[in-house]
Design a protein around this motif. Sequence first.
Motif, mmCIF file in Angstrom:
data_model
loop_
_atom_site.group_PDB
_atom_site.id
_atom_site.type_symbol
_atom_site.label_atom_id
_atom_site.label_comp_id
_atom_site.label_asym_id
_atom_site.label_seq_id
_atom_site.Cartn_x
_atom_site.Cartn_y
_atom_site.Cartn_z
ATOM 1 N N GLU A 279 1.693 -11.472 5.547
ATOM 2 C CA GLU A 279 2.728 -10.992 6.473
ATOM 3 C C GLU A 279 4.096 -11.347 5.889
ATOM 4 O O GLU A 279 4.712 -12.359 6.214
ATOM 5 C CB GLU A 279 2.543 -11.596 7.862
ATOM 6 N N GLU B 85 0.813 -1.222 0.000
ATOM 7 C CA GLU B 85 0.000 0.000 0.000
ATOM 8 C C GLU B 85 0.846 1.271 0.000
ATOM 9 O O GLU B 85 0.321 2.369 -0.055
ATOM 10 C CB GLU B 85 -0.922 -0.004 1.242
ATOM 11 N N GLU C 255 4.493 6.333 2.300
ATOM 12 C CA GLU C 255 5.474 5.609 3.119
ATOM 13 C C GLU C 255 6.103 6.586 4.110
ATOM 14 O O GLU C 255 6.636 7.628 3.731
ATOM 15 C CB GLU C 255 6.555 5.013 2.202
ATOM 16 N N SER C 256 6.036 6.252 5.379
ATOM 17 C CA SER C 256 6.625 7.148 6.383
ATOM 18 C C SER C 256 7.565 6.430 7.351
ATOM 19 O O SER C 256 8.487 7.048 7.875
ATOM 20 C CB SER C 256 5.524 7.873 7.176
ATOM 21 N N GLY D 253 4.425 -2.712 11.772
ATOM 22 C CA GLY D 253 4.263 -1.676 10.752
ATOM 23 C C GLY D 253 3.564 -0.422 11.205
ATOM 24 O O GLY D 253 3.828 0.665 10.663
ATOM 25 N N ASN D 254 2.659 -0.528 12.185
ATOM 26 C CA ASN D 254 1.988 0.702 12.630
ATOM 27 C C ASN D 254 3.053 1.732 13.005
ATOM 28 O O ASN D 254 3.968 1.425 13.773
ATOM 29 C CB ASN D 254 1.101 0.416 13.847
ATOM 30 N N GLY E 1 4.415 -6.302 8.265
ATOM 31 C CA GLY E 1 4.390 -7.705 7.838
ATOM 32 C C GLY E 1 4.736 -8.726 8.895
ATOM 33 O O GLY E 1 5.328 -9.773 8.587
ATOM 34 N N VAL E 2 4.376 -8.447 10.163
ATOM 35 C CA VAL E 2 4.749 -9.413 11.212
ATOM 36 C C VAL E 2 3.572 -9.855 12.085
ATOM 37 O O VAL E 2 3.787 -10.594 13.037
ATOM 38 C CB VAL E 2 5.859 -8.850 12.140
ATOM 39 N N SER E 3 2.340 -9.416 11.776
ATOM 40 C CA SER E 3 1.278 -9.776 12.725
ATOM 41 C C SER E 3 0.607 -11.084 12.324
ATOM 42 O O SER E 3 1.293 -12.076 12.077
ATOM 43 C CB SER E 3 0.306 -8.611 12.926
#
Length: 402
Positions: free
Chosen positions: A260, A189, A204-205, A299-300, A253-255
Motif C-alpha cells: 500500500e 499493474e 490506467e484509467s 484505487g477501485n 495504495g490505501v487499503s
Amino acid sequence: MANPAPRMTGVDEHLAAVVELVGVTPVAELPLADCLGLVLARDLVSAIALPPFDNSAMDGYAVRAADVADAPVELPVAGDIPAGRVDLPELAHGTALRIMTGAPVPPGADAVVQVELTDGGTERVLVHGDVPEGAHIRRAGEDVRPGSVVLRAGAELGAAQLGLAAAVGAAVLPVRRRPRVLVLSTGSELVEPGTPLLHGQIYESNGVMLAAAVTAAGALPTLLRFVPDDVAAFHAALDEHLSTVDLVLTSGGVSAGAYEVVKDALAGNGVEFRKVAMQPGMPQGAGRYRGVPVVTLPGNPVSAQVSFEVFVRPALRAAMGHRSPGRPRLSARLTEPVRSPAGRRQFRRGVHDPVAGTVSPVGGPGSHLLGALALADCLIEVPEPLAELAAGDLVTVLPLAP
Ligand SMILES: Nc1nc2c(c(=O)[nH]1)N[C@H]1C(S)=C(S)[C@@H](COP(=O)(O)OP(=O)(O)OC[C@H]3O[C@@H](n4cnc5c(N)ncnc54)[C@H](O)[C@@H]3O)O[C@H]1N2
Ligand code: MOO
Ligand SMILES: [Mg+2]
C-alpha cells in the motif's frame, strides 16, 4: 472476547475535514477569459453607462420626427453615421443622416426611421411612413447606470456575466483562483492505454478520469499516471511537484495489503488514514504532507470517482468560493429494490428520469464496475440506517452533469 470493530468515520465528518484541509485559494485579478465558472470576490461597479450613448436600434435614417410627420416626404441625406463614427455631425432641420444599428444618434435627431419605411436613397431619401419621437433610439444608461453595482460579490461567472463585465470595460475580475491539483495514480499493474497489455496488467484509467473531474469542477489538474507501488518512487514523483500545487490527489495504495504505497509513504508523515462509513469508498486518507494538503482516494475506479464526487469536488468548489459547493439534491422513486450495507452510506449509480420522477440503479454495488458508472447520470444516496429499499421508495438523487 473479540475486540469491537473500530468506529468508522462518518461521511459528513470526513467531508468537513477535507473541505477544511483544502481551504480557500487567494483572490487574484484574472483575465475574463480565465474566469468562466469562478466566483466574483468583490462587487463589480460599472464606471460607465450602458448603452454608453444614445444609439440607433435600426439601420435607417436619423431624423426629426416632426420632419416626417407628413410622410410621404423626401429629405436630403446629409451624410452617413456608421457604427464606430466618433465625429458626429449635427442634424440640420429638414434633412436626414443615414445611420446604422449601434451608431450614435447625432445631436438634433430625435427619431430613427428604419430603412424599410424608405426608398433607401443615399443622396435624397423618400420616407413613406412617419415615426414617433424617440423611435428606435436606445437611450444611454437605460440598461446600466454609471456607478451602479452590476455583479455582486459571490456571483458565479457564466457566459452572460462575463459578457456584462466586458461590456462595462472590465479586463480582469477579482476571483479566487483555480486550485492546482496533482492527480497521482499509483499501481505497478498500470499500463498506458494504446500499448499492449500482459496478463495481470490493466490500463490506467483513474488518472484520466480524476483529472477530467478536476477540470469539470473548475480546478487545474497536473496528471502523473504511472507511479509504481514503491515508496521511494512515490516520494520522488510527489516531491518533484509538491511546491507547485494546492492539493495532491492520489488513487490506490490505501487499503490493508502488503504493497500500500500511499499509506506506507504518508502514514506518520501528516496524513491520517481512516475507514469512512460509505460504500464504495471506505478507505480514505487526508492530511498535510510538508504543508501541502493531500487527499488519498481508494484505487477501485468507482470508489475513486464516487469519493471524488462526495469529498473532493465540494472541497475544490468551496476553495473557489462557491456558496453551494455540492451537487443539487433531488428526490426520485426507485424503479427497483436496492440493498445497502447497514451502517454505511451507499452511493449507487443510477439513471434519473426527472419527468417521471424515477431513478433506476445501473449495475451492482461493486466498486470495480466502471462500465456501469459510465452509463449513469446520477448517484443514488442510501442513508446509513437503511439496508433495504423497495421499488417505489423515495431516495435522494445527486445529478452528476456536467
Ligand atoms: N483486506 C482488505 N482488503 C481490501 C479492503 C479492506 O478493508 N481489507 N478494502 C477494499 C476496498 S473497500 C477498496 S476500495 C480497495 C482500495 O484499495 P487501494 O486503495 O489500496 O487500491 P489498490 O489496491 O491499489 O487498487 C484497487 C483496485 O483498483 C485498481 N486500480 C488502482 N488504480 C487504478 C488506476 N489508476 N486505474 C485503473 N484501475 C486502478 C487496481 O488494479 C485494483 O484492482 O481495497 C479493498 N481491499
Ligand atoms: O471502499 Mo471500496 O470502495 O467499497 O471497494
Ligand atoms: Mg490496495
